[in-house]
Design an enzyme around this catalytic site. Structure first.
Site, PDB file in Angstrom:
ATOM      1  N   ALA A 155      35.753  41.447 -13.798  1.00  0.00           N
ATOM      2  CA  ALA A 155      36.947  40.813 -13.238  1.00  0.00           C
ATOM      3  C   ALA A 155      38.210  41.622 -13.498  1.00  0.00           C
ATOM      4  O   ALA A 155      39.111  41.664 -12.655  1.00  0.00           O
ATOM      5  CB  ALA A 155      37.102  39.405 -13.806  1.00  0.00           C
ATOM      6  N   THR A 156      38.305  42.275 -14.652  1.00  0.00           N
ATOM      7  CA  THR A 156      39.523  43.039 -14.959  1.00  0.00           C
ATOM      8  C   THR A 156      39.735  44.163 -13.960  1.00  0.00           C
ATOM      9  O   THR A 156      40.840  44.369 -13.449  1.00  0.00           O
ATOM     10  CB  THR A 156      39.475  43.588 -16.393  1.00  0.00           C
ATOM     11  OG1 THR A 156      39.488  42.499 -17.312  1.00  0.00           O
ATOM     12  CG2 THR A 156      40.675  44.487 -16.683  1.00  0.00           C
TER      13      THR A 156
ATOM     14  N   ASN B   7      41.328  29.875 -18.521  1.00  0.00           N
ATOM     15  CA  ASN B   7      40.268  30.232 -19.468  1.00  0.00           C
ATOM     16  C   ASN B   7      40.434  29.584 -20.837  1.00  0.00           C
ATOM     17  O   ASN B   7      39.454  29.395 -21.558  1.00  0.00           O
ATOM     18  CB  ASN B   7      40.198  31.760 -19.631  1.00  0.00           C
ATOM     19  CG  ASN B   7      41.536  32.375 -19.970  1.00  0.00           C
ATOM     20  OD1 ASN B   7      42.516  32.200 -19.253  1.00  0.00           O
ATOM     21  ND2 ASN B   7      41.594  33.116 -21.062  1.00  0.00           N
TER      22      ASN B   7
ATOM     23  N   GLN C 127      36.718  31.961 -14.354  1.00  0.00           N
ATOM     24  CA  GLN C 127      36.181  30.836 -15.134  1.00  0.00           C
ATOM     25  C   GLN C 127      35.609  29.735 -14.249  1.00  0.00           C
ATOM     26  O   GLN C 127      35.113  28.736 -14.765  1.00  0.00           O
ATOM     27  CB  GLN C 127      37.273  30.254 -16.032  1.00  0.00           C
ATOM     28  CG  GLN C 127      37.678  31.138 -17.180  1.00  0.00           C
ATOM     29  CD  GLN C 127      36.583  31.327 -18.218  1.00  0.00           C
ATOM     30  OE1 GLN C 127      35.628  30.562 -18.288  1.00  0.00           O
ATOM     31  NE2 GLN C 127      36.711  32.363 -19.028  1.00  0.00           N
TER      32      GLN C 127
ATOM     33  N   SER D 204      33.440  37.623 -12.367  1.00  0.00           N
ATOM     34  CA  SER D 204      32.659  38.415 -13.314  1.00  0.00           C
ATOM     35  C   SER D 204      31.340  37.720 -13.609  1.00  0.00           C
ATOM     36  O   SER D 204      31.315  36.515 -13.884  1.00  0.00           O
ATOM     37  CB  SER D 204      33.452  38.603 -14.612  1.00  0.00           C
ATOM     38  OG  SER D 204      32.914  39.641 -15.395  1.00  0.00           O
TER      39      SER D 204
ATOM     40  N   HIS E 178      29.228  37.848 -16.121  1.00  0.00           N
ATOM     41  CA  HIS E 178      28.889  37.390 -17.472  1.00  0.00           C
ATOM     42  C   HIS E 178      29.504  36.042 -17.819  1.00  0.00           C
ATOM     43  O   HIS E 178      29.232  35.478 -18.876  1.00  0.00           O
ATOM     44  CB  HIS E 178      29.256  38.448 -18.522  1.00  0.00           C
ATOM     45  CG  HIS E 178      30.712  38.507 -18.870  1.00  0.00           C
ATOM     46  ND1 HIS E 178      31.230  37.910 -19.990  1.00  0.00           N
ATOM     47  CD2 HIS E 178      31.750  39.111 -18.260  1.00  0.00           C
ATOM     48  CE1 HIS E 178      32.530  38.146 -20.060  1.00  0.00           C
ATOM     49  NE2 HIS E 178      32.876  38.867 -19.016  1.00  0.00           N
TER      50      HIS E 178
ATOM     51  N   THR F  96      28.415  55.519  -7.978  1.00  0.00           N
ATOM     52  CA  THR F  96      27.052  55.016  -7.820  1.00  0.00           C
ATOM     53  C   THR F  96      26.992  53.549  -8.236  1.00  0.00           C
ATOM     54  O   THR F  96      27.506  53.173  -9.285  1.00  0.00           O
ATOM     55  CB  THR F  96      26.073  55.840  -8.675  1.00  0.00           C
ATOM     56  OG1 THR F  96      26.157  57.207  -8.275  1.00  0.00           O
ATOM     57  CG2 THR F  96      24.642  55.349  -8.495  1.00  0.00           C
TER      58      THR F  96
ATOM     59  N   CYS G 237      39.838  38.040 -24.936  1.00  0.00           N
ATOM     60  CA  CYS G 237      40.458  39.347 -24.779  1.00  0.00           C
ATOM     61  C   CYS G 237      41.631  39.561 -25.730  1.00  0.00           C
ATOM     62  O   CYS G 237      42.065  40.682 -25.943  1.00  0.00           O
ATOM     63  CB  CYS G 237      40.922  39.533 -23.343  1.00  0.00           C
ATOM     64  SG  CYS G 237      39.596  39.350 -22.137  1.00  0.00           S
TER      65      CYS G 237
END
Length: 378
Positions: free
Chosen positions: A75-76, A152, A180, A200, A202, A239, A324
């Protein structure tokens, strides 16, 4: 299960464990199906086809076309790509909520050094945007409005559709950080009026190191941050992370099927957890009590520093805010923007539940928290 030695994980907003079904889907792409999807031979084309299937699964989850998605490292990167890469024109004004993730805030601060004017929109004590204030802040020079869907730290949910209407009436674009929210609540980018949306894997039981950016096809092509071999239409060269993309697609597919049942289960656990915490003297919730995602509770436990609580909990994983920025012991900027004084701010902890949270986990965590409070308050 021996609770004393096992990790009781209540920090799902920081990251989620990889679902075994996602891992199983990814494994062949490390050893057997390892071809570069950009290669012209049959081996590479077979891998490319699987990537396209994964892209379709993600598109189905958020209500867009597969071609509207660009894969990123997370996401960042997607946020940086969206904010820094938005096409140049005469407009030099950005609006963002004061409670945005630091990835958004940092990008806005950077653009402020290049000639952009940034308005940081305040929130009320519940963490909600004032729509009238947003309306008043938009000018003919406004290019981009950045408002996250689910916060978040507090789990507060903004009225994105109303925000989109205001934004579009002024001819501006809406970036909605849904990191989120994706995989937890239904999202339809078209109906909600979202123009650019980072996510994201994860955060919803996929692997780390892979994310995506949805971009409204009406928006002109973003300027690339990464130049190279012209993969993904030249917007994001390099890639492709094949196992990661396969995992992202698998996580999206599972979320689409199981989201509603998961919500019912986790909501009950969060409700019991929060109700029990509020029975403790002085404890209160940060954030809107109703406009909030079902897995998150952020509470203040007055007179006990959050860092002390986290350390004392030992094998119970909770946090004091964004993962973070948890390396510092500074008060949360999100809670500060909501009007919480530093004393209470430093007493806030976030507990976020997920797919693998059990009733036993909650019982054990409550027992430990209550013992620690009794000990600290002495």
């Amino acid at each position: 299960m021996d609770m004393q030695s096992s990790i009781v994980y209540l920090d799902y907003n920081a990251t989620t464990p990889l679902d075994d079904r996602v891992l199983e889907r990814m494994l062949p792409y490390f050893k057997q199906q390892y071809a570069n999807p950009s290669s012209p031979h049959l081996f590479g084309m077979q891998v490319l086809e699987e990537i396209e299937f994964a892209q379709e699964d993600l598109a189905y989850l958020i209500g867009c076309r597969a071609t509207d998605l660009i894969f990123t490292s997370g996401a960042t990167e997607a946020i940086n790509m969206a904010i820094k890469g938005i096409p140049e024109d005469h407009r030099k004004h950005i609006i963002c909520a004061a409670t945005e993730h630091n990835a958004v805030l940092a990008c806005c601060r950077y653009l402020a050094t290049t000639g952009y004017r940034v308005t940081y929109l305040p929130v009320d004590r519940d963490g909600m945007i004032d729509l009238e204030m947003l309306q008043e802040s938009i000018t003919c020079d406004t290019k981009l409005v950045c408002i996250m869907l689910v916060n978040n730290e507090t789990g507060v949910i903004q009225d994105i559709q109303a925000i989109a209407d205001i934004t579009h009436q002024a001819g501006a674009w809406l970036l909605c950080d849904a990191t989120q929210a994706v995989g937890k609540i239904p999202i339809d980018v078209k109906k909600m009026g979202i123009d650019v949306m980072p996510l994201s894997a994860h955060k919803f039981y996929g692997p780390k190191g892979i994310g995506a950016l949805y971009t409204n096809p009406d928006l002109k092509s973003l300027r690339p941050l990464i130049h190279g071999g012209q993969q993904q239409g030249g917007i994001r060269s390099g890639t492709l992370n094949v196992p990661g993309i396969i995992g992202l697609g698998a996580a999206a597919s599972i979320a689409k099927k199981e989201m509603e049942l998961e919500k019912i289960k986790i909501s009950k656990l969060r409700e019991f957890l929060e109700k029990s915490l509020l029975e403790i003297d002085g404890v209160f919730v940060n954030g809107h009590l109703e406009k909030r995602i079902y897995n998150t509770t952020n509470v203040c436990i007055p007179d006990i520093q959050s860092q002390e609580m986290i350390l004392a909990l030992g094998n119970i994983a909770v946090s004091s805010g964004s993962a973070c920025s948890s390396v510092t012991n500074k008060p949360s900027p999100v809670l500060k923007a909501m009007g919480l004084d530093d004393h209470h701010n430093r007493s806030a902890i976030r507990l976020s539940l997920g797919r693998f949270t059990s009733a036993d986990d909650i019982d054990y965590a409550l027992e430990r928290i209550k013992k620690i409070i009794t000990k600290f308050r002495g």
